[in-house]
Structure formats: structure tokens, C-alpha cells
Design an enzyme around this catalytic site. Structure first.
Site, PDB file in Angstrom:
ATOM      1  N   ALA A  70      80.771  10.618  37.625  1.00 60.79           N
ATOM      2  CA  ALA A  70      79.716  10.786  36.618  1.00 60.79           C
ATOM      3  C   ALA A  70      78.584  11.535  37.298  1.00 60.79           C
ATOM      4  O   ALA A  70      77.551  10.969  37.654  1.00 60.79           O
ATOM      5  CB  ALA A  70      79.229   9.440  36.086  1.00 60.79           C
ATOM      6  N   MET A  71      78.827  12.822  37.555  1.00 61.22           N
ATOM      7  CA  MET A  71      77.810  13.640  38.204  1.00 61.22           C
ATOM      8  C   MET A  71      76.593  13.771  37.290  1.00 61.22           C
ATOM      9  O   MET A  71      75.460  13.830  37.760  1.00 61.22           O
ATOM     10  CB  MET A  71      78.365  15.036  38.506  1.00 61.22           C
ATOM     11  CG  MET A  71      79.486  15.043  39.536  1.00 61.22           C
ATOM     12  SD  MET A  71      78.881  14.530  41.148  1.00 61.22           S
ATOM     13  CE  MET A  71      80.394  13.981  41.920  1.00 61.22           C
ATOM     14  N   GLY A  72      76.830  13.841  35.956  1.00 54.83           N
ATOM     15  CA  GLY A  72      75.717  13.921  35.011  1.00 54.83           C
ATOM     16  C   GLY A  72      75.156  15.321  34.856  1.00 54.83           C
ATOM     17  O   GLY A  72      73.955  15.497  34.639  1.00 54.83           O
ATOM     18  N   CYS A 127      81.944  16.886  28.157  1.00 54.34           N
ATOM     19  CA  CYS A 127      81.539  16.043  29.281  1.00 54.34           C
ATOM     20  C   CYS A 127      81.437  14.601  28.791  1.00 54.34           C
ATOM     21  O   CYS A 127      80.734  14.327  27.825  1.00 54.34           O
ATOM     22  CB  CYS A 127      80.192  16.488  29.843  1.00 54.34           C
ATOM     23  SG  CYS A 127      79.646  15.426  31.185  1.00 54.34           S
ATOM     24  N   GLY A 241      94.723  17.324  36.671  1.00 52.73           N
ATOM     25  CA  GLY A 241      95.650  16.741  37.641  1.00 52.73           C
ATOM     26  C   GLY A 241      96.632  17.682  38.310  1.00 52.73           C
ATOM     27  O   GLY A 241      97.609  17.230  38.904  1.00 52.73           O
TER      28      GLY A 241
END
Lengths: 300, 253
Positions: A70-72, A127, A241
């Protein structure tokens, strides 16, 4: 003849692998480094109108088979990103990722990205961990239609929409992108996720929840691309992935004209080179003369 | 990987520096670091000051997170991710000089213990000199520099390094400390033709080579470093000059 060459609509890439947004794309130099390591293009970190520091640490945690982050949406703001864009665009094909809270904001950002030398823009409509942005607007077909159509009216470069898998409406949203004139769809963004530390009885991430990436999400992404291919005509870019050539081949056969790699770069900065040579070997052995011949092969 | 551990030991190194020990799974190399989570406060990168069965971090209380760490006691719980990064690469029989500035000496301790080295401990004044008795267990040649001359050589660690390398012969200098010190240490090594490996520092989010918040000229301090060789450092235009702030904007050092 370069068998790895691919076309995402009008955009031609000499290599089908693209650096995913948020990974090794905070500076022009890091993107330039990735072009040298076999990436066909790089998507920038998502850039907004204003500077943002993102969420406080912990903003990242490892799990078996993946990561939750959760870099935000930390970013220096579009103005502060100009120099990085120009450095990167000199070195290779750059796709500018942008996020905003309205169609107008997205359009203004897209115009700037085009002026800075972006070959395309990727609208971050997905996001999962920044309030008021991304997933909250990217799961509403009307909002998506209006954003894509407004950006299309503002720039000449191709416009891709990056979609979230955190919805049962994926193909409807894909259709909205296509109806609004979007040039392609990027799928998938991360899956909304949480990790709790029982010893302290609290979520590990400061934002509490984040987005799951890495090998754990690959089958979800492959399925998403397969579903989108079955109901849409515009080009698709598969992401989620991918660690090796087999993963990339799965996405291509599900219907993607190109693919993005993110999480795998943490443990192996040379992953693009390995995917490129693996894909080439596979194509030769199994008689695929171009990426185009492989795209959607699993549908027949 | 991630681990939740209990603090097993806590030792005071100076008026503002403590060493915390904990038992975590897996092996670590000299020069590697871990991401330390203080629940409810923050998560920060810390070099390992001991890499044995009990691993240690040595913490100077300078910001919110390090001050919060200082408030923890034995048996309190913290999160550890890692170890991350490349670590030092020392060959047998190499004559090594280790130069640590301030709390930076702690990041060199595992290499000093494993390999042996001549050591320079640099500090502002006598009260800031840490780990001297521990260093002396593994080194027969320990020199101390203080800016005010209250202990040992009067001057900074790089000035003392120049004196020491002109009087002795070394194959390698390893270093950790403030960037301004490392900048001049690198220059001194290049000028005298000695190879060096320096442990660098940047603001970090993931610590695992993904997010790019610690890049310097496209090199990730967390994954391509934190230890960089002298020739690599020569190519880093941003070393000693520019860092990324938490928003990813370039800031002059």
C-alpha cells in the site's frame, strides 16, 4: 526478423515485455536501465497533479508467493516528473501512468505526459489503496466511459485503461473503455488484500489493506485477460504475477498482445532477458513465427 | 521473509544509542539490513550489527521511529523483514581497513568479527564513540577520531584514514557513516588507488528491490546495494549530491 516484435494497436514494441507501473520507474535513469535489461517499454509510476508522499511505512510486506503493498501513490506531481520523463523517453518507449479524481484531471495529466514524450498513457483506474482514486472510480462504467472519452479527446497518443480485478463487472468496464474509444486495456491491477500480525493484533500495513501482487495472482490475471478477449476487440496488455516465459506465454495465449512485469523484478532484475530468450526458444520449438500468431491461441 | 520477534536483549552503547538483540529465522551476511517494524509507529531499514543466531540492530535515537524503538524493552514485540541487500564481499587474506562514522561503525561489526580488520571509529566527540571494547576484541589496530579532539585523533574519520593508509598497506577499505563522510572516503580511496566497499543509505519503502524509492542513478540501494564498490560509486552521479524524498522528488543533499 525479430519474432518478439509486437503491436499494441498502433504502438510497435521490439520486445513484448513492459515494466509495470510502480516498479523501477520512479526516475528516468531507472527506466533507462530497464530498457537496457530487455524491457520493450516502461510504464511510469502513477503520477498525479500534486506531490504525494503516499502511506506511512509499513507499506509493503512479503507473503509466500507474493507481496501486499500500500504505497499510496507516492509521486512528485506531474510538474516534478518532467525531467524524469524526458530522460526516460530519450532512452526508450515510455507509457505515462496517471491518476486523478475527475475526467478533467486525467485529461490535463495526459496532455502533460504527451508533451513530455510519452508514447501512450495508462489510466490508473484501479489502485486498491488510495482513497478517492483508482478502484473507487474504476468500478463504475459511467465514470470509466467519461474519463476515457475525455482523455481521448485531449491527446493523440494511445490511451490504455488499467483495470481492477476487484469487481464482478470486469467485462462491462472493459466494454465501457472500448465504447469510449480507448486504445487498449491493461489487466490486472493488484487484488485488495490484508495481512494481520496476530502477536500485536493489528494489520501490518499502516493503511491496513493493500494490493496483492506476485505469482499468487497470476491465474486471476490470466482468467481476466481470457474473459476480456472473449468480449472485446481492442488490444489487451496482461499483467499479474509474471516471473518467467511460461507465465508470459499464458497471458499472450489468453489474448494479450503484450505483457507487464513488476513484482518479479525485486528478486531478478534480469527477468526480461530471461523471458525474451525463453519465449523465443518456445516460439521456435512450437512453430509460432510471431507474437501475433500466439495472441489468443488458447481460445481456438 | 517476515518475522515477528521478541526483543531478547537491550544494551546501552552511549547516551543516545542502544543495541537490540532478537532471534529470527534464517542466515544473514555481514553488511545486510532488515526492515524493522515498530507496531503502530513506522517501519525503517536498519543494518545488522550482529549476524549470529541472535541478530542485532544498533539504533541511534534521532527520529520518531528510532525514539520509539528506544522506548521498547526486553520481551516487547517488533516485526522484522529481510535480511535484504548484498552485504560486503571480503576475500581471505585481504588486508582490510574498516572506517565507521558515528553509528555507522555498527554496520561494519559483522565484517570486522568475521574477517578481522584495522579499524577507525569516527565520532563528533568522546561521548559519541561507540562499540570500542567490542571492536578491540577483533582488531589489534583501532584508531579513534573525534571532531573536537576529546578522544584520539583530532579531526574527522577521513582525515585519519588518509594518515593511516599512507602509513600502512591495505587491499580494501570498507566504510559506513554519514554520506558526506563516505563521499570524501571514496575520494580518498580513489586518490590512493585502494579498492573500497561502502554501505550507502536512502529513504526506503519496500526494501526488497521493487518500489524504486531508494534508487540512485537507477541503482537500488536496497537490492543492488546497500554495499557498493568504489568503481560503481564513481559512476553514481547522485551519490553525495541528490536523494529522493518520500514523494520520489529529487532533493539536493
Amino acid at each position: 526478423m525479430n519474432v518478439l516484435q509486437t503491436h499494441i494497436g498502433a504502438l510497435k514494441l521490439e520486445r513484448p515485455g513492459i515494466v509495470a507501473s510502480g516498479i523501477m520507474d520512479e526516475t528516468g535513469d531507472s527506466m533507462a536501465r530497464m530498457f537496457g535489461l530487455g524491457a520493450g517499454a516502461a510504464v511510469t509510476k502513477s503520477i498525479g497533479s500534486e506531490r504525494r508522499e503516499g502511506h506511512r511505512n509499513p507499506s509493503f510486506i512479503e507473503i509466500p508467493y507474493g507481496y501486499v503493498n500500500a504505497m499510496g501513490l507516492p509521486n512528485p506531481g506531474i510538474e516534478g516528473f518532467e525531467e524524469e520523463m524526458r530522460t526516460a523517453a530519450k532512452a526508450g518507449t515510455v507509457i505515462g501512468s496517471i491518476f486523478g479524481s475527475s475526467a478533467k484531471e486525467f485529461s490535463e495529466l495526459a496532455v502533460r505526459m504527451e508533451a513530455y514524450g510519452a508514447s501512450a498513457v495508462e489510466l490508473n483506474l484501479s489502485c486498491p489503496h488510495a482513497k478517492g482514486y483508482g478502484i473507487e472510480m474504476g468500478t463504475d462504467t459511467n465514470t470509466v466511459r467519461s474519463i476515457v472519452s475525455s482523455v481521448k479527446d485531449s491527446v493523440k497518443i494511445p490511451v490504455y485503461a488499467k483495470l481492477t480485478p476487484n469487481t464482478h463487472l470486469l467485462t462491462e468496464i472493459g466494454k465501457a473503455v472500448q465504447d469510449a474509444g480507448g486504445d487498449g486495456i491493461v489487466a490486472i491491477n493488484t487484488l485488495k488484500a490484508m495481512v494481520i500480525a496476530p502477536e500485536v493484533a493489528m494489520p501490518v500495513l499502516s493503511n491496513k489493506f493493500g494490493g496483492l501482487s506476485g505469482p499468487a495472482v497470476k491465474p486471476v490475471g490470466v482468467r481476466a485477460i481470457y474473459d476480456l478477449r472473449a468480449s472485446l476487440d481492442i488490444p489487451l496488455i496482461g499483467v499479474g504475477g509474471i516471473c518467467g516465459w511460461r507465465d508470459a506465454a499464458e497471458y499472450i495465449m489468453a489474448g494479450a498482445s503484450a505483457f507487464q512485469v513488476g513484482s518479479a523484478l525485486g528478486k531478478d532484475i534480469n527477468v526480461f532477458k530471461k523471458i525474451n530468450s525463453g519465449l523465443e526458444r518456445f516460439m521456435k520449438e512450437f512453430g509460432y513465427s510471431s507474437i501475433k500468431k500466439m495472441v489468443g491461441a488458447a481460445h481456438e | 521473509m517476515n518475522d515477528i520477534v521478541r526483543i531478547a536483549s537491550c544494551r546501552k552503547e552511549s547516551h543516545d544509542t542502544k543495541t537490540f538483540g532478537f532471534v529470527m529465522k534464517g542466515n544473514a551476511k555481514a553488511g545486510q539490513f532488515v526492515m524493522v517494524w515498530i507496531p503502530g509507529v513506522d517501519e525503517i531499514p536498519m543494518s545488522l550489527s550482529s549476524t549470529g543466531d541472535t541478530k542485532c540492530i544498533t539504533v541511534k535515537a534521532i527520529g520518531d521511529a528510532t525514539k520509539a524503538l528506544h522506548g521498547l524493552r526486553v520481551n516487547d514485540v517488533i516485526g522484522i523483514r529481510g535480511p535484504y541487500g548484498n552485504g560486503f564481499s571480503l576475500k581471505k587474506n585481504q588486508r582490510v581497513l574498516a572506517v565507521g562514522g558515528g553509528v555507522g561503525i555498527s554496520a561494519l561489526m559483522p565484517a570486522i568479527r568475521a574477517h578481522g580488520a584495522d579499524v577507525i571509529i569516527g565520532a563528533r566527540n568522546k561521548a559519541e564513540v561507540i562499540m570500542e571494547p567490542e571492536v578491540r576484541k577483533y582488531s589489534n589496530n583501532v584508531r579513534i577520531s573525534t571532531d573536537d579532539g576529546s578522544c584520539g585523533f583530532k579531526g574527522n574519520a577521513v582525515e585519519l584514514t588518509k594518515e593511516v593508509i599512507s602509513a600502512n598497506s591495505y587491499d580494501l577499505v570498507i566504510g559506513c557513516g554519514p554520506e558526506i563522510m563516505l563521499y570524501h572516503l571514496h575520494k580518498a580511496c580513489v586518490d590512493s588507488g585502494i579498492e573500497c566497499q561502502l554501505s550507502l543509505e536512502r529513504f526506503m519503502k519496500c526494501g526488497a528491490g521493487l518500489c524504486g524509492s531508494c534508487v540512485m542513478d537507477g541503482m537500488r540501494v536496497c537490492e543492488d546495494g546497500p554495499v557498493f564498490g568504489g568503481r560503481q560509486i564513481t559512476k553514481l552521479k547522485e551519490f553525495g549530491r541528490i536523494r529522493l524524498d518520500p514523494a520520489g522528488a529529487k532533493v539536493k543533499l
